[in-house]
Write an enzyme that holds these catalytic residues in place. Structure first.
Site, PDB file in Angstrom:
ATOM      1  N   SER B  41     -18.256  -8.812  -3.124  1.00 45.80           N
ATOM      2  CA  SER B  41     -16.830  -8.340  -3.591  1.00 45.80           C
ATOM      3  C   SER B  41     -16.366  -6.866  -3.010  1.00 45.80           C
ATOM      4  O   SER B  41     -16.248  -6.280  -3.916  1.00 45.80           O
ATOM      5  CB  SER B  41     -16.978  -8.346  -5.191  1.00 45.80           C
ATOM      6  OG  SER B  41     -16.815  -9.782  -5.498  1.00 45.80           O
ATOM      7  N   CYS B  45     -10.103  -4.476   3.232  1.00 47.03           N
ATOM      8  CA  CYS B  45      -9.032  -3.672   3.829  1.00 47.03           C
ATOM      9  C   CYS B  45      -9.223  -2.132   3.587  1.00 47.03           C
ATOM     10  O   CYS B  45      -8.240  -1.623   3.974  1.00 47.03           O
ATOM     11  CB  CYS B  45      -7.692  -4.303   2.784  1.00 47.03           C
ATOM     12  SG  CYS B  45      -7.722  -6.264   2.752  1.00 47.03           S
ATOM     13  N   VAL B  83     -27.037 -18.593   5.013  1.00 51.01           N
ATOM     14  CA  VAL B  83     -27.156 -19.832   4.873  1.00 51.01           C
ATOM     15  C   VAL B  83     -27.276 -20.550   6.557  1.00 51.01           C
ATOM     16  O   VAL B  83     -26.655 -20.127   7.244  1.00 51.01           O
ATOM     17  CB  VAL B  83     -26.029 -20.606   4.223  1.00 51.01           C
ATOM     18  CG1 VAL B  83     -26.231 -22.060   4.223  1.00 51.01           C
ATOM     19  CG2 VAL B  83     -26.143 -20.317   2.713  1.00 51.01           C
ATOM     20  N   ARG B 445      24.371  -9.098   4.392  1.00 53.38           N
ATOM     21  CA  ARG B 445      25.633  -9.384   4.526  1.00 53.38           C
ATOM     22  C   ARG B 445      26.024  -9.305   6.007  1.00 53.38           C
ATOM     23  O   ARG B 445      26.984 -10.039   6.312  1.00 53.38           O
ATOM     24  CB  ARG B 445      26.390  -7.975   3.780  1.00 53.38           C
ATOM     25  CG  ARG B 445      26.780  -8.277   2.581  1.00 53.38           C
ATOM     26  CD  ARG B 445      26.774  -6.786   1.616  1.00 53.38           C
ATOM     27  NE  ARG B 445      27.646  -5.868   2.154  1.00 53.38           N
ATOM     28  CZ  ARG B 445      28.852  -5.796   1.680  1.00 53.38           C
ATOM     29  NH1 ARG B 445      29.226  -6.602   0.758  1.00 53.38           N
ATOM     30  NH2 ARG B 445      29.623  -4.550   2.062  1.00 53.38           N
TER      31      ARG B 445
END
Lengths: 451, 451
Positions: B41, B45, B83, B445
């Protein structure tokens, strides 16, 4: 074919947006604007910053002068011209030139009423004393500035804890005055829920404003024609400058006298194209009614954004185009010193009034990733309809970078999004801008947990 | 009934979000997480800011340690456990304890693959030299930090002008290095249109980065095992530190070997509940495919926000709940020194690839009212579909307060809004936050004028 004549009453945001829009499409039309005050197209919202010394000259608040309109747009913008009467069957207005003190009649094919809103200014004992001001036009702001320069006031009382009241309280603190604020409600910023308003009250106390909550204005005391105190239902507060910020009322007596239909709070009733009940007569800006897209009711709201939008819509329709204004969701934002405050949608009280059942969640998070320098606190409160999960409203208080997040909620409200859809939104993330879950989504997740 | 066993491969955003979500609903479940690196965890970034000296210790990037997971969540988070194999029929994984150098088999009832993405690192001449790094895990960031402390490099070359490349270029400039950046495309930030990317290129040059655009990496030169230069198809750039930022690839070799279906760019194919093609096997985060809500195509995107969301969705479904992840609109944001850059939706090239016809408008405005102190420039580019007027994408570059506005466009894209609807949005306005027409609406616009 004779040249078609457009007359506009009111030369600020709505009136001048419309006039300029018409000119862009139609180079031939005769366009005349009558403006009661000495200025056109000014940024009324900037006045607290002018008075607070953040802006060095009031010229910076004027977007376009009458000369610019004449030279660049061939629009006759006549300032210090007060319209006294609208004659709908005669297709004319009676105008008083305030400088030359004479009246004349101007004829129109199309009329746009953009008379704005007037500040609420209750007639109370000594309310005509010098030193008591309500802010509305740029001219009224300049009066305050001149008064402060000449009289060097020390003790100011602000009556009313809305946006103008709070921004003026800050401006006066910046000028070194002792500032008290009297507010009838249980907290300032009655457009927020009281729990969020309490944080704004604390922020004001932080910057040195003394608050008197749950107190009502009864009148004033004056000596030699100058204000000396504000009298509330609980005390007398010495004051040599008073700012009255009790909100605004649509300025529609002209329209009413002409038999034009009024709606909620006396604002001019308009259809989505900004047409009034009278043939050839349109209305836009703070004097006109609008529609609340969340509450699904007509409302009156006096905001520059709405004035610009409705003025543009009126202008398009007046030039033979087609445009409609769908309405608002009740967004507003303000900065009180370092504190940013924003709201959109419905408050709890507004939902209660509409009979809506809702759940709410309030969270505290950070404006940036917690580990990134300058991460400040932000509190977000969301409300969503029971069962449906539809977002009903949001309120934000926090430090730099907090408030503009309200626009995401305004957009989500417009799209009738549910809380789940807000959790799912692909909002931007990088450490200088947000935690990985944007505070809005942290609040939405907490709200979702209640479904 | 025996305790149900959840095994999670990967202990970062997606894996730990899912594990924590399951634990909150089910206190009995056996939850084991195998994480190859030494950390769980962590905020990947944040690494450029750690290396740039904006964050003083890497501990601040770790949201939760394995100890926290064990003590607070009763989740067994085993770091430095790799794994090696997934046995779908046997409902087990083969795991190597990297510290004890031994393997064992762990059995599951449900398996979540959250193996993330690996940085693209082409095998080229001398690419194994010391001093060449790709950033991915926190551990890899710490390797760069240690290398810089020990070797005091002077000349850095960044290969690749994407987010990581640019953020690292800034970080190295902050450390006083001479920094060059090599980018194959015509501008840096290939996720923007080239006209907007050009502004980011200029911003990089402003802070002192030397850019080599339209150049490709060919290999490296090394002496005594240490990098000495980066070789492009046009020149040899001396370098004693090289950061390779060429994007990422989903880390899915385990899944592929187990016969689990892969989709676009080799990401694991999942349904909206994050189920893979194999019974009892789920996937979330950077290793899994997602869906582009504007392009209406599956895509692979490696972002912390998506990892957190898909991990949470997997966690809800793994605990017997029901949740789906609808997809993304392609939002990203970055800060390069004082410049803020953001994008969402489709670029022109992406629209072209999809055969969409569009119009675009680019405007320059201010982040605040022009007269308010600190108003900085902001450039907004919008693209909308021809005929329908549906918003397709938006890009923003500007100074403080510019980039987070992208979230309004991300929300509007999610709601399939048209340009007219964006013009009509009730966005917040006060002088410290925006001109009266928010820059997004000024752009809308201008775009509308083309319909």
């Amino acid at each position: 074919m004779p040249v078609e004549r457009l007359v506009v009453i009111g030369g600020d945001a709505a009136g001048m947006s419309a006039a300029a829009k018409v000119r862009r499409t139609d180079s031939q039309r005769s366009i005349t604007v009558f403006e009661r005050s000495p200025h056109t197209s000014y940024a009324a919202c900037g006045m607290p910053y002018l008075l607070g010394g953040l802006i060095d000259h009031h010229d910076k608040l004027i977007a376009r002068t009458p000369e610019t309109f004449r030279e660049k747009y061939n629009i006759e913008a006549l300032t210090s011209h007060n319209v006294l009467e609208i004659d709908v069957p005669g297709q004319s207005v009676l105008v008083e030139d305030l400088n030359k003190k004479k009246t004349f009649r101007a004829y129109y094919d199309q009329l746009l009423i953009a008379t704005g809103a007037d500040p609420v200014f209750p007639q109370l004992p000594a309310s005509d004393a010098n030193g008591i001001f309500a802010l509305s036009t740029l001219a009224s702001g300049l009066q305050v500035q001149h008064f402060m320069e000449r009289n060097n006031p020390r003790k100011a009382v602000v009556v009313g804890g809305g946006y103008i009241g709070l921004e003026m309280a800050e401006a006066l603190i910046r000028n070194g005055l002792q500032v008290s604020l009297v507010e009838r409600g249980e907290q300032v910023m009655g457009t927020l829920d009281p729990d969020m308003g309490a944080m704004v009250s604390d922020a004001l106390r932080d910057i040195g404003v003394t608050l008197y909550l749950r107190e009502s204005l009864i009148g004033y005391e004056a000596a030699s024609g100058k204000v000396t105190a504000v009298v509330t239902d609980q005390r007398t507060l010495p004051a040599d400058l008073v700012i009255v910020g009790l909100g605004t009322r649509p300025s529609t007596s002209l329209a009413a006298s002409a038999g034009i239909a009024l709606g909620v709070k006396g604002a001019i009733s308009v259809n989505p194209r900004m047409q009034t009940s009278a043939p050839g007569v349109w209305a836009a800006g703070d004097c006109a009614e609008t529609f609340h897209l969340v509450g699904c009711k007509p409302i009156h709201i006096a905001l520059g954004t709405v004035a610009n939008k409705t003025g543009t819509v009126a202008g398009i329709n007046l030039s033979g185009g087609y445009a409609t204004f769908p309405g608002v969701v009740g967004t507003a934002v303000s900065k009180i010193c370092k504190y940013e405050v924003a709201r959109t949608g419905l408050t709890e009280r507004e939902s209660d009034t509409l009979g809506l059942c809702y759940v709410t969640a309030t969270i505290k998070s950070r404006t940036r990733a917690g580990y990134y320098p300058g991460a400040g606190w932000i509190t977000v409160k969301l409300a969503a309809e029971k069962v449906s999960g539809r977002l009903l409203g949001g309120q934000i208080i926090g430090l730099e970078g907090a408030a503009k997040r309200i626009d995401v909620l305004a957009t989500a409200l417009t799209a009738h999004m549910t809380v789940q859809q807000i959790v799912d939104l692909d909002l931007s993330y990088a450490p200088p801008f947000s935690p990985v879950w944007d505070p809005l989504q942290t609040a939405a997740r907490q709200l979702l947990a209640q479904y």
